[in-house]
Write an enzyme that holds these catalytic residues in place. Structure first.
Site, PDB file in Angstrom:
ATOM      1  N   LYS A 286       0.887  -1.168   0.000  1.00 19.73           N
ATOM      2  CA  LYS A 286       0.000   0.000   0.000  1.00 19.73           C
ATOM      3  C   LYS A 286       0.922   1.214   0.000  1.00 19.73           C
ATOM      4  O   LYS A 286       1.517   1.540   1.024  1.00 19.73           O
ATOM      5  CB  LYS A 286      -0.883  -0.013   1.248  1.00 19.73           C
ATOM      6  CG  LYS A 286      -1.796   1.204   1.386  1.00 19.73           C
ATOM      7  CD  LYS A 286      -2.743   1.069   2.590  1.00 19.73           C
ATOM      8  CE  LYS A 286      -3.652   2.280   2.676  1.00 19.73           C
ATOM      9  NZ  LYS A 286      -4.635   2.176   3.795  1.00 19.73           N
ATOM     10  N   GLU A 290      -3.343   7.112   1.740  1.00 16.93           N
ATOM     11  CA  GLU A 290      -3.709   7.375   3.132  1.00 16.93           C
ATOM     12  C   GLU A 290      -2.474   7.517   4.015  1.00 16.93           C
ATOM     13  O   GLU A 290      -2.320   6.830   5.022  1.00 16.93           O
ATOM     14  CB  GLU A 290      -4.634   6.269   3.657  1.00 16.93           C
ATOM     15  CG  GLU A 290      -5.961   6.246   2.891  1.00 16.93           C
ATOM     16  CD  GLU A 290      -6.941   5.181   3.372  1.00 16.93           C
ATOM     17  OE1 GLU A 290      -6.493   4.207   3.980  1.00 16.93           O
ATOM     18  OE2 GLU A 290      -8.140   5.350   3.110  1.00 16.93           O
ATOM     19  N   ARG A 323      -1.240  -2.316  -4.540  1.00 20.92           N
ATOM     20  CA  ARG A 323      -2.645  -1.894  -4.364  1.00 20.92           C
ATOM     21  C   ARG A 323      -2.939  -0.589  -5.106  1.00 20.92           C
ATOM     22  O   ARG A 323      -2.134   0.339  -5.100  1.00 20.92           O
ATOM     23  CB  ARG A 323      -2.980  -1.755  -2.883  1.00 20.92           C
ATOM     24  CG  ARG A 323      -2.955  -3.110  -2.182  1.00 20.92           C
ATOM     25  CD  ARG A 323      -3.194  -2.964  -0.689  1.00 20.92           C
ATOM     26  NE  ARG A 323      -4.581  -3.067  -0.299  1.00 20.92           N
ATOM     27  CZ  ARG A 323      -5.279  -2.120   0.313  1.00 20.92           C
ATOM     28  NH1 ARG A 323      -4.719  -0.962   0.582  1.00 20.92           N
ATOM     29  NH2 ARG A 323      -6.531  -2.313   0.655  1.00 20.92           N
ATOM     30  N   LYS A 364      -9.595  -2.797  -5.706  1.00 20.86           N
ATOM     31  CA  LYS A 364     -10.829  -3.015  -4.941  1.00 20.86           C
ATOM     32  C   LYS A 364     -12.009  -3.129  -5.899  1.00 20.86           C
ATOM     33  O   LYS A 364     -12.017  -2.508  -6.960  1.00 20.86           O
ATOM     34  CB  LYS A 364     -11.061  -1.863  -3.961  1.00 20.86           C
ATOM     35  CG  LYS A 364     -10.041  -1.814  -2.833  1.00 20.86           C
ATOM     36  CD  LYS A 364     -10.434  -0.820  -1.738  1.00 20.86           C
ATOM     37  CE  LYS A 364      -9.357  -0.830  -0.655  1.00 20.86           C
ATOM     38  NZ  LYS A 364      -9.718  -0.051   0.540  1.00 20.86           N
ATOM     39  N   ASP A 369     -14.681   2.448  -1.568  1.00 23.74           N
ATOM     40  CA  ASP A 369     -14.066   1.646  -0.522  1.00 23.74           C
ATOM     41  C   ASP A 369     -15.065   0.693   0.123  1.00 23.74           C
ATOM     42  O   ASP A 369     -15.510   0.941   1.242  1.00 23.74           O
ATOM     43  CB  ASP A 369     -13.468   2.572   0.538  1.00 23.74           C
ATOM     44  CG  ASP A 369     -12.589   1.821   1.531  1.00 23.74           C
ATOM     45  OD1 ASP A 369     -12.199   0.675   1.234  1.00 23.74           O
ATOM     46  OD2 ASP A 369     -12.284   2.380   2.598  1.00 23.74           O
ATOM     47  N   GLU A 391      -9.753  -7.243  -5.416  1.00 17.19           N
ATOM     48  CA  GLU A 391      -9.742  -7.257  -3.948  1.00 17.19           C
ATOM     49  C   GLU A 391     -11.149  -7.007  -3.424  1.00 17.19           C
ATOM     50  O   GLU A 391     -11.777  -6.017  -3.776  1.00 17.19           O
ATOM     51  CB  GLU A 391      -8.784  -6.170  -3.412  1.00 17.19           C
ATOM     52  CG  GLU A 391      -8.788  -6.071  -1.888  1.00 17.19           C
ATOM     53  CD  GLU A 391      -7.857  -4.980  -1.340  1.00 17.19           C
ATOM     54  OE1 GLU A 391      -6.913  -4.580  -2.047  1.00 17.19           O
ATOM     55  OE2 GLU A 391      -8.082  -4.527  -0.209  1.00 17.19           O
ATOM     56  N   GLU A 397     -16.390  -4.239   7.236  1.00 17.83           N
ATOM     57  CA  GLU A 397     -16.137  -2.877   7.709  1.00 17.83           C
ATOM     58  C   GLU A 397     -17.356  -1.968   7.548  1.00 17.83           C
ATOM     59  O   GLU A 397     -17.794  -1.324   8.487  1.00 17.83           O
ATOM     60  CB  GLU A 397     -14.931  -2.293   6.959  1.00 17.83           C
ATOM     61  CG  GLU A 397     -14.652  -0.855   7.343  1.00 17.83           C
ATOM     62  CD  GLU A 397     -13.401  -0.317   6.667  1.00 17.83           C
ATOM     63  OE1 GLU A 397     -12.749  -1.067   5.916  1.00 17.83           O
ATOM     64  OE2 GLU A 397     -13.079   0.867   6.897  1.00 17.83           O
ATOM     65  N   GLU A 515     -28.531  -3.162   3.026  1.00 18.47           N
ATOM     66  CA  GLU A 515     -28.544  -2.016   2.121  1.00 18.47           C
ATOM     67  C   GLU A 515     -29.792  -1.158   2.350  1.00 18.47           C
ATOM     68  O   GLU A 515     -29.735   0.075   2.324  1.00 18.47           O
ATOM     69  CB  GLU A 515     -28.507  -2.493   0.667  1.00 18.47           C
ATOM     70  CG  GLU A 515     -28.465  -1.360  -0.354  1.00 18.47           C
ATOM     71  CD  GLU A 515     -28.451  -1.868  -1.801  1.00 18.47           C
ATOM     72  OE1 GLU A 515     -28.958  -2.976  -2.049  1.00 18.47           O
ATOM     73  OE2 GLU A 515     -27.922  -1.149  -2.676  1.00 18.47           O
ATOM     74  N   TRP A 545     -11.948  13.297   3.133  1.00 19.63           N
ATOM     75  CA  TRP A 545     -11.808  11.957   2.569  1.00 19.63           C
ATOM     76  C   TRP A 545     -12.417  11.797   1.186  1.00 19.63           C
ATOM     77  O   TRP A 545     -12.339  10.709   0.595  1.00 19.63           O
ATOM     78  CB  TRP A 545     -12.399  10.908   3.524  1.00 19.63           C
ATOM     79  CG  TRP A 545     -11.659  10.809   4.816  1.00 19.63           C
ATOM     80  CD1 TRP A 545     -12.010  11.387   6.012  1.00 19.63           C
ATOM     81  CD2 TRP A 545     -10.425  10.130   5.066  1.00 19.63           C
ATOM     82  NE1 TRP A 545     -11.074  11.092   6.977  1.00 19.63           N
ATOM     83  CE2 TRP A 545     -10.096  10.318   6.429  1.00 19.63           C
ATOM     84  CE3 TRP A 545      -9.559   9.358   4.262  1.00 19.63           C
ATOM     85  CZ2 TRP A 545      -8.935   9.781   7.001  1.00 19.63           C
ATOM     86  CZ3 TRP A 545      -8.412   8.817   4.853  1.00 19.63           C
ATOM     87  CH2 TRP A 545      -8.110   9.037   6.200  1.00 19.63           C
TER      88      TRP A 545
END
Lengths: 684, 684
Positions: A286, A290, A323, A364, A369, A391, A397, A515, A545
């Protein structure tokens, strides 16, 4: 497995199915010697003993008339059998054949791998059949994985914590050390191997100070012990590395990938790792993401950054998992021109062809995310000359943190089946990452682990299904959700039809339910910052973000069109770009991801957006209640411990779903001033 | 002080003011022997040496013709002086007299305390005069504190962290131990004594596992060392205790205050503490608040809870500081009937008269929690038979965390001057907590410390003024803000008129500036949860903390009226209740604390609420810029280090003020749809 933790789907519960044909199970002809082969024999022995209540004899050669034969396809003994067609069909070194002829007299089951690793997978396949009480009289199975790399990423830290872990502490680390007692790691390896996982990284992609040293002399002997355990189950060990390692542990003043000293340092470091772990998998990186260090610091691009590591790993057959989760995480919410969704494509697509062949870009599933609903990343299919791997996040999460039931196999299936149109119709993601579309050298699927040291491994017992399902899909993305689901249920809870029916329905409904009471129509986020649990509509709205919903008193959504928005839709191939660009064709479930619309906009369903929000949120709670009702029907059919554990989570889920419902409904009622047309309770 | 940290206002910079009258400073007649007296002499010696560049001789008796005399008022030598009027005026044991007659021939300065502690305070007073270059020729000062208890609370943990600390780590603790090197504690004691602080608690009111043991044999020797240091500066040491100590360290199964074993355990524990610290001050207790244990667990009320501890402390003269910050922190935001603002009054007022006389109720200035603007707690004046002490927060938790300049003395002054009408007009808070209104046995002011081990003690150099100002106000609430402010500036930065003028203006404006760009009109909160820094309008809106603003598309504010709201206004005495109840008389600055109004509601200023929000937020940033401009005028007049430190904070403040401005303005623009009438930039 030891009683302090659950065996998950490797329960091997005694069953009567084969009581009339026991002879074939009494002898195992074992034609191999490697540790992996040994593990296969051992697993078969345990499974048979446990399920059939007899102790098979393990012998080196066919002597008896009835037996299970275990070996590789090139074994001389086997060559006498007419397996030529199967042999020819097997290309993949991890593939296998299972052929049987079981009857009262001479009964034989041939379990033959292309390699010893294939034997191991074949044994797990065979044991799955037994657990599911399948007929094994006339088997003729040829099986091989669709994806070369089937990997688990752990985000475990050496202090024992797990980033985004919801099932206790790490099974690898505690208090800044490797755990002493390693039985659980072995049992974890068995679980992973049973669903075909063949690679694992054990430390967090955010590599902190202590973990940076895992590649140093100091820790390698300990890393090697873990690699030794996984090796026996056909799983290669990878490490996440800190791109600034040359500075932090190498004493250099730079980590510039074009600096000869840096290159030299990594070569020496890699050579050292291979002295301890001869089959070391490689690095997960990574970088420039971030606040992690990376090549950008030195004005280098990601290809230069990755290739330098790839060169160090190449002589040993190692690979770099690089990544693509790279974006500006210091965005100003006031800036409407920057769009985080565009970042990965913008950074990587122009570099197609520049990466070494032992670099894989790890992408991803979506451009943001791991939200409950996102479009598929436009990067898939957009780099024909660069290895790509998908990924996904097994750990929940953003999908309820294993307090809420959220079975993710249906989501992953949608991603895998998504047609990128990269080479025209039929260019599904599964073909991209399977390698067939562009002939990738390395490709496959990676999942971020959802396990920890909780007795049930995954916090929510039913979340075990996500780990199982991930492995099965990574092996074969063509498996149907229903197939995978019932496999898991029968192995985990038995084959009572009501149990299978109810749990299956619970699992299959659960993603849509989650959802329905969280962020609406693909807009995502609306969670508490930091830990990401629970509703907070504006939680990320004014943050740096890059994750916004732009709700005002009139409407909501992010305009990502080319015509009037950020232009993100243009990153897709034309068919998809057109579909998302137009309000008429953009699917409802992603409407607010692509468009900003008034609350009164009518969906294809005929509902307005605001009424849809109210309806789904009221309905979501009712459906969460239904989950509990379904489960309660199984009382007495499931052991008390697991029954109660799951029940308690379902009760919690209802409460938290109500919290979601009320926060979201109140937020939008306060903002829009539009009442629910059915007059249900919305707090002022 | 050592050069690794700043001397704050005890700089003792050399000055020429007294160069023509040096003789009187050459001799100190020291008529005392106690450690406190010794500290006074030592301080005077250091101060004179440093400021006047001469080394005074310390002698036991008047022999020279010119001298500074130091002793107590009952000293035989002093009795010959005609100080009878002053002597008579002094009631308080901490009071003192300074009388001088300085001229070319025989010059004498008498510095006389009622006790040795008074001498120490008198010396600091005298040194302040010298630092401020005041004329000391004909002094005739009689001074005594208005508040008996003038206390600092530390929220320090033994791991070295400080809850709500913004100036580094603890000066008391590091890594689970007491710090070894204690010089800094001594210098801290000097700073505190110089402004009259006479009590301190050194550990967090949230008493964690390790800190629970501070009252046990294991740690008392270390606690005693710190008490020894403070004692020499007239400061009594207190400890925050864990109400569940009898269970956690006493091995009992209960902490019920009515259980004889529990009572016995506390008596033994208290006796042990006094063996180590004979003048131990007592306990600070946060009970039944924010998940802390307390008497509620056992069905007892707070009087029963506090009295049990009071009985254990009484024989030794110790007291219980019982905090009234008790409320339901598990509130449901959907419940509009519960009002956190009402909690302290509801819990405590009915218990008036039931507390022992060595219990003090420690009451935060407002009913919520140290917001930039709150009404005064209605509990002040409402319990004539119960000792009360005012708690303010020197550390800037909600007021910019020492990144923003926010001088709090003006806020505290408003609180102290607030008329409760408890005994009719003229019943100001300062008279309640000064003890005069109801004849309290113990009362005064407590401030939560803003210091840490940063070289400048307070993170923001100018935040030293809050510590200074707190001490001075606690000593005498009648001091004007302007007086305190210029005292601090001259001692800290010198007496250059431009320096005094600019810094003074900066300090005096700063609270209003901070208020202007943060949550509007007294509604409070709107901060990020947890750390409480930076804007987040809905940060606490759907939380369980009881802190809401109820903004919708039409209006904002909390209706706390009796007529239509929570009824909170009724907790005030009739004059204030009526003022807050009516929209016509409720002050603008507290409007949204008491009323829910449309955005178009007109304030007394003539502005609408929404326009007021826009105006103050645009204006607030401009004013933050003015702070920096003022400071920049002082370049060259202030040492480079402090100049740059402050400048950097002011630059940061402007950036963060902009963030506040834009988040708040955008939030309300999106919600109300009402444009700024001046067309300034509001992000969509």
């Amino acid at each position: 497995m030891p009683t302090e933790y659950e065996p998950c789907w490797l329960r091997y519960v005694q069953n009567d199915k084969y009581k009339d044909n026991q002879l074939v199970f009494t002898t195992i002809v074992a034609k191999g010697e490697s540790p992996i082969f040994g593990a296969a024999v051992e697993e078969l022995r345990i499974g048979i003993t446990s399920m059939l209540g007899l102790e098979p004899q393990v012998v080196p050669e066919m002597k008896q008339t009835s037996f299970i034969w275990l070996g590789t396809l090139d074994d001389e003994e086997l060559k006498q059998q007419s397996l030529d067609r199967e042999r020819a069909a097997l290309i993949h070194p991890e593939g296998y054949v299972i052929r049987s002829d079981v009857h009262d007299g001479q009964s034989r089951i041939y379990i033959a791998g292309k390699t010893d690793k294939g034997v191991l997978y074949a044994v797990f396949h065979f044991l799955r059949l037994l657990q599911m009480k399948k007929n094994v009289h006339n088997l003729s199975i040829v099986e091989q994985p669709k994806n070369k790399l089937r990997m688990i990423n752990h985000w475990d830290n050496m202090d024992g914590s797990i980033e985004r872990g919801y099932a206790g502490q790490s099974v690898f680390f505690a208090d800044g050390q490797f755990v002493k007692q390693k039985q659980r790691i072995k049992d974890y390896a068995r679980l992973l191997a049973s669903v075909g996982i063949n690679a694992i990284s054990i430390n967090n992609v955010n590599v902190h100070q202590l973990e940076t040293k895992l590649i140093a002399e100091e820790w390698l002997p300990e890393v090697a012990k873990v690699a030794d355990i996984f090796r026996v189950y056909g799983i290669k060990l990878f490490l996440s590395i800190n791109y600034a390692s040359p500075i932090e542990i190498g004493g250099l003043s730079t980590a510039d990938p074009l600096d000869p000293n840096v290159q030299q340092w990594w070569k020496k470091t890699v050579a050292r790792i291979y002295r301890y772990i001869p089959d070391f998998g490689g690095f997960v990186v990574k970088a420039d993401s971030e606040f992690r260090p990376g090549p950008f610091t030195y004005g280098r691009n990601h290809a230069e950054g990755a290739n330098m590591l790839a060169e160090a790993l190449a002589p040993f057959g190692g690979i770099v998992m690089w990544r693509c989760f790279v974006y500006n995480c210091q965005q100003d919410w006031r800036d409407r021109t920057t769009d985080r969704a565009k970042a990965a494509y913008d950074h990587f697509q122009p570099l197609d062809g520049q990466f070494h062949e032992n670099v894989i870009l790890q992408i991803k599933n979506g451009p943001m995310d791991f939200q409950v609903r996102e479009p598929v990343s436009p990067l898939f299919g957009a780099m024909p000359k660069t290895n790509q791997i998908l990924e996904v996040q097994i750990t929940q999460e953003y999908t309820g943190q294993q307090k809420h039931l959220c079975y993710l196999v249906p989501q992953w299936k949608e991603v895998l089946e998504f047609d990128t149109y990269a080479k025209g119709k039929g260019s599904e993601v599964k073909k991209v990452i399977g390698g067939s579309l562009f002939g990738y050298r390395y490709s496959g699927m990676v999942g971020v682990s959802n396990i920890g040291d909780d007795p049930n491994w995954t916090g929510h017992t039913l979340a075990q299904a996500n780990l199982y399902g991930f492995g099965r899909l990574a092996w074969n993305p063509d498996l149907s959700t229903e197939e995978i689901t019932s496999e898991w249920i029968v192995q985990t809870f038995g084959d009572d039809p009501q149990v299978v029916e109810q749990i299956s329905q619970m699992l299959l409904d659960s993603w849509r339910i989650y959802e329905s009471y969280t962020a609406p129509l693909g807009v995502g986020w609306m969670v508490n910052p930091g830990h990401h649990y629970g509703p907070n509509v504006d939680g990320y709205e004014y943050s740096h973000w890059g994750t916004y919903h732009y709700a005002d008193r009139d409407g909501i959504g992010v305009d990502r069109t080319v015509a009037t928005g950020t232009g993100y839709t243009a990153q897709y191939f034309p068919e998809n770009a057109a579909m998302y660009e137009s309000l008429d064709t953009c699917p409802d479930e992603l409407l607010l991801f692509f468009h900003h619309v008034p609350y009164t906009h009518r969906l294809k369903s005929g509902e307005t957006v605001i009424q849809h929000i109210y309806n789904t949120h009221f309905d979501g709670v009712e459906q969460a209640r239904r989950l509990k009702e379904r489960w309660e029907q199984l009382k007495g059919k499931i052991d008390e411990k697991r029954y109660t554990d799951v029940l308690n989570r379902l009760i919690l889920q209802i409460e938290h779903a109500k919290e979601w419902r009320d926060v979201i409904n109140t937020y939008f009622y306060r903002k829009s001033g539009i009442a629910d047309q059915y007059g249900r309770k919305i707090y002022r």
